[in-house]
Design a protein around this motif. Structure first.
Motif, PDB file in Angstrom:
ATOM      1  N   HIS A 159      57.157  -0.469 -42.395  1.00 55.98           N
ATOM      2  CA  HIS A 159      56.578   0.859 -42.600  1.00 55.98           C
ATOM      3  C   HIS A 159      55.497   1.120 -41.557  1.00 55.98           C
ATOM      4  O   HIS A 159      54.574   0.317 -41.393  1.00 55.98           O
ATOM      5  N   PRO A 160      55.552   2.224 -40.819  1.00 58.46           N
ATOM      6  CA  PRO A 160      54.555   2.502 -39.764  1.00 58.46           C
ATOM      7  C   PRO A 160      53.190   2.875 -40.325  1.00 58.46           C
ATOM      8  O   PRO A 160      53.074   3.451 -41.406  1.00 58.46           O
ATOM      9  N   PHE A 161      52.150   2.542 -39.549  1.00 58.82           N
ATOM     10  CA  PHE A 161      50.784   2.899 -39.937  1.00 58.82           C
ATOM     11  C   PHE A 161      49.896   3.018 -38.710  1.00 58.82           C
ATOM     12  O   PHE A 161      50.179   2.452 -37.644  1.00 58.82           O
ATOM     13  N   SER A 162      48.819   3.762 -38.872  1.00 61.31           N
ATOM     14  CA  SER A 162      47.764   3.821 -37.859  1.00 61.31           C
ATOM     15  C   SER A 162      46.446   3.510 -38.554  1.00 61.31           C
ATOM     16  O   SER A 162      46.347   3.606 -39.785  1.00 61.31           O
ATOM     17  N   LEU A 163      45.456   3.154 -37.770  1.00 59.00           N
ATOM     18  CA  LEU A 163      44.188   2.731 -38.352  1.00 59.00           C
ATOM     19  C   LEU A 163      43.047   3.053 -37.400  1.00 59.00           C
ATOM     20  O   LEU A 163      43.163   2.872 -36.190  1.00 59.00           O
ATOM     21  N   VAL A 164      41.941   3.557 -37.945  1.00 59.41           N
ATOM     22  CA  VAL A 164      40.719   3.795 -37.175  1.00 59.41           C
ATOM     23  C   VAL A 164      39.614   2.935 -37.769  1.00 59.41           C
ATOM     24  O   VAL A 164      39.430   2.918 -38.990  1.00 59.41           O
ATOM     25  N   THR A 165      38.886   2.225 -36.926  1.00 61.44           N
ATOM     26  CA  THR A 165      37.841   1.336 -37.426  1.00 61.44           C
ATOM     27  C   THR A 165      36.677   1.252 -36.453  1.00 61.44           C
ATOM     28  O   THR A 165      36.826   1.544 -35.256  1.00 61.44           O
ATOM     29  N   LYS A 166      35.531   0.831 -36.970  1.00 58.33           N
ATOM     30  CA  LYS A 166      34.360   0.531 -36.149  1.00 58.33           C
ATOM     31  C   LYS A 166      34.092  -0.975 -36.133  1.00 58.33           C
ATOM     32  O   LYS A 166      33.045  -1.407 -35.666  1.00 58.33           O
ATOM     33  N   SER A 167      35.022  -1.742 -36.666  1.00 60.75           N
ATOM     34  CA  SER A 167      34.795  -3.171 -36.853  1.00 60.75           C
ATOM     35  C   SER A 167      35.680  -4.029 -35.953  1.00 60.75           C
ATOM     36  O   SER A 167      36.836  -3.707 -35.703  1.00 60.75           O
ATOM     37  N   ALA A 181      53.596  -3.632 -33.907  1.00 63.02           N
ATOM     38  CA  ALA A 181      53.452  -2.762 -32.741  1.00 63.02           C
ATOM     39  C   ALA A 181      54.647  -2.894 -31.801  1.00 63.02           C
ATOM     40  O   ALA A 181      55.091  -1.907 -31.196  1.00 63.02           O
ATOM     41  N   ALA A 182      55.199  -4.101 -31.693  1.00 63.69           N
ATOM     42  CA  ALA A 182      56.360  -4.317 -30.831  1.00 63.69           C
ATOM     43  C   ALA A 182      57.580  -3.537 -31.318  1.00 63.69           C
ATOM     44  O   ALA A 182      58.482  -3.219 -30.537  1.00 63.69           O
ATOM     45  N   LYS A 183      57.591  -3.197 -32.606  1.00 60.56           N
ATOM     46  CA  LYS A 183      58.698  -2.415 -33.178  1.00 60.56           C
ATOM     47  C   LYS A 183      58.386  -0.919 -33.213  1.00 60.56           C
ATOM     48  O   LYS A 183      59.191  -0.129 -33.722  1.00 60.56           O
ATOM     49  N   GLY A 184      57.206  -0.537 -32.716  1.00 64.10           N
ATOM     50  CA  GLY A 184      56.815   0.867 -32.766  1.00 64.10           C
ATOM     51  C   GLY A 184      56.296   1.291 -34.118  1.00 64.10           C
ATOM     52  O   GLY A 184      56.465   2.438 -34.528  1.00 64.10           O
ATOM     53  N   LEU A 185      55.634   0.353 -34.824  1.00 63.82           N
ATOM     54  CA  LEU A 185      55.201   0.618 -36.197  1.00 63.82           C
ATOM     55  C   LEU A 185      53.688   0.639 -36.387  1.00 63.82           C
ATOM     56  O   LEU A 185      53.226   0.851 -37.509  1.00 63.82           O
ATOM     57  N   ALA A 186      52.905   0.420 -35.330  1.00 63.75           N
ATOM     58  CA  ALA A 186      51.455   0.313 -35.525  1.00 63.75           C
ATOM     59  C   ALA A 186      50.683   0.767 -34.297  1.00 63.75           C
ATOM     60  O   ALA A 186      51.133   0.592 -33.157  1.00 63.75           O
ATOM     61  N   SER A 187      49.523   1.348 -34.540  1.00 63.38           N
ATOM     62  CA  SER A 187      48.565   1.662 -33.483  1.00 63.38           C
ATOM     63  C   SER A 187      47.162   1.587 -34.065  1.00 63.38           C
ATOM     64  O   SER A 187      46.958   1.853 -35.254  1.00 63.38           O
ATOM     65  N   ILE A 188      46.204   1.215 -33.236  1.00 61.51           N
ATOM     66  CA  ILE A 188      44.825   1.026 -33.679  1.00 61.51           C
ATOM     67  C   ILE A 188      43.888   1.847 -32.796  1.00 61.51           C
ATOM     68  O   ILE A 188      44.005   1.830 -31.570  1.00 61.51           O
ATOM     69  N   TYR A 189      42.977   2.565 -33.444  1.00 60.85           N
ATOM     70  CA  TYR A 189      41.944   3.315 -32.730  1.00 60.85           C
ATOM     71  C   TYR A 189      40.588   2.719 -33.068  1.00 60.85           C
ATOM     72  O   TYR A 189      40.310   2.415 -34.223  1.00 60.85           O
TER      73      TYR A 189
END
Length: 362
Positions: A159-167, A181-189
């Protein structure tokens, strides 16, 4: 008698300001015996259980690039004074001030609830935005590991997801995020507000230092995880001067996407932020608030879709142009990273078994 705010070490707010639902207000006053001259007593973090019935929150905001979020925690120990989520603590009968950063709730059943919701026959896969209200990697995550467990569930279901964090704690979960991420399922900001360590310590007392966040961007990018930077929030006359340099350093660290948000001050947050300005930057306070109101139609905040994130007027337009030109120069896109949804598959052991038919009496 003059009011004098207490300073709690490691906390941004100086009081438990009454919420818009409270029938009474309280003020801290000096009794004439110097009782406010002493250092404020330590304020320990308290974690309570949140008896949630669901964990996926569906939204219909036309100015957001996602339609569902998931927040493992309520309240945030990072204690950012500008956090637009502070007023949500009022719905729990607590203060958006010190309570928001010290009285936290964790959704202990988040994993079981998430599996149940993903396995529902009517569920349609779309990217989930993790920690959009409060940071999923705030300090208590080291102990409870709810965000890691949630990512593991999403990984099992592709299941794809994105995430924003300050940590920088997100580095702990590279072993889960990189294969997704290699499957196109994740990104991090990474959210980076300022480059000034002294301002950062007062704005975001328990978040990672600015330079540490750039290091996290480098490590995530080196692991093959698509990364971006959020210059958020942009505070006029206080942190806006760092925008171009934040974007440049983030690009050098591997970020290829970028976004920004103009400071938002809904409900009780307006008073909390103004008190903070008067305490730490009294000579700039009136200038900062003047620019905010010039960009909000004469008010401290506008909630209109399309305006709430960017503001309006001369200063807001100038900010938008600066961001656009910087991104063009660096080759960074303001668009969100794409995701695959065709890989989603619920594991068989999550499937809900049909209820057993009622037996006849005879």
């Amino acid at each position: 008698m003059n009011e004098k705010p207490l300073v709690y070490k490691g906390r941004a707010a100086g009081s438990n300001q009454a919420s818009r639902f409270d029938p009474h207000t309280r003020e801290v006053l000096d009794d004439g015996w110097g009782s406010l001259d002493d250092e404020a007593p330590p304020l320990r973090t308290e974690v309570m259980l949140d008896a949630a019935k669901s964990v996926i929150n569906y939204i219909r905001s036309p100015d957001l690039p996602f339609d569902r979020t998931l927040n493992p925690y309520r309240g945030c120990e990072h204690g950012c004074i500008y956090c637009y989520a502070r007023p949500t603590h009022a719905y729990l009968g607590m203060s958006p001030g010190l309570d928001f950063e010290s009285r936290l709730l964790m959704k202990a059943d988040a994993v079981a609830l998430l599996k149940k919701e993903l396995a529902h026959p009517n569920y349609k896969c779309a990217p989930i935005a993790l920690g959009m209200n409060t940071d999923g990697y705030q300090p208590i995550e080291r102990q409870y590991q709810l965000t890691r467990q949630i990512i593991q569930v999403l990984s099992e279901a592709n299941h794809p997801f994105s995430l924003v964090t300050k940590s920088s704690l997100v580095e702990r979960d590279i072993d889960l995020i990189a294969p997704m991420a290699a499957k196109g399922l994740a990104s991090i900001y990474l959210s980076i507000t300022t480059l000034d360590r002294q301002i950062a310590r007062r704005l975001e007392p328990r978040a990672a230092a600015p330079e540490r966040r750039f290091e996290t961007l480098r490590k995530l990018s080196a692991a093959g995880i698509p990364t971006g930077v959020m210059v958020a929030p942009v505070i006029p006359a206080l942190t806006d001067c760092d925008m171009e340099q934040i974007l440049a350093q983030a690009c050098q660290a591997g970020a290829r996407k970028a976004g920004y948000v103009f400071l938002r001050l809904p409900h009780e947050l307006n008073g909390l932020f103004e008190d903070w300005l008067q305490q730490y930057f009294p000579l700039k306070a009136s200038h900062v608030m003047s620019l905010i109101k010039q960009s909000r139609g004469g008010k401290a905040y506008q909630s209109d879709f399309g305006r709430r994130m960017r503001g309006e007027g001369i200063f807001a337009d100038l900010l938008a142009n600066r961001f656009k030109r910087s991104c063009q120069k660096l080759g960074m896109s303001g668009e969100r990273l794409g995701f695959r949804t065709d890989l989603f598959k619920v594991p068989e052991d999550w499937q809900q078994k049909p209820a057993r038919a009622q037996l006849t009496l005879f």
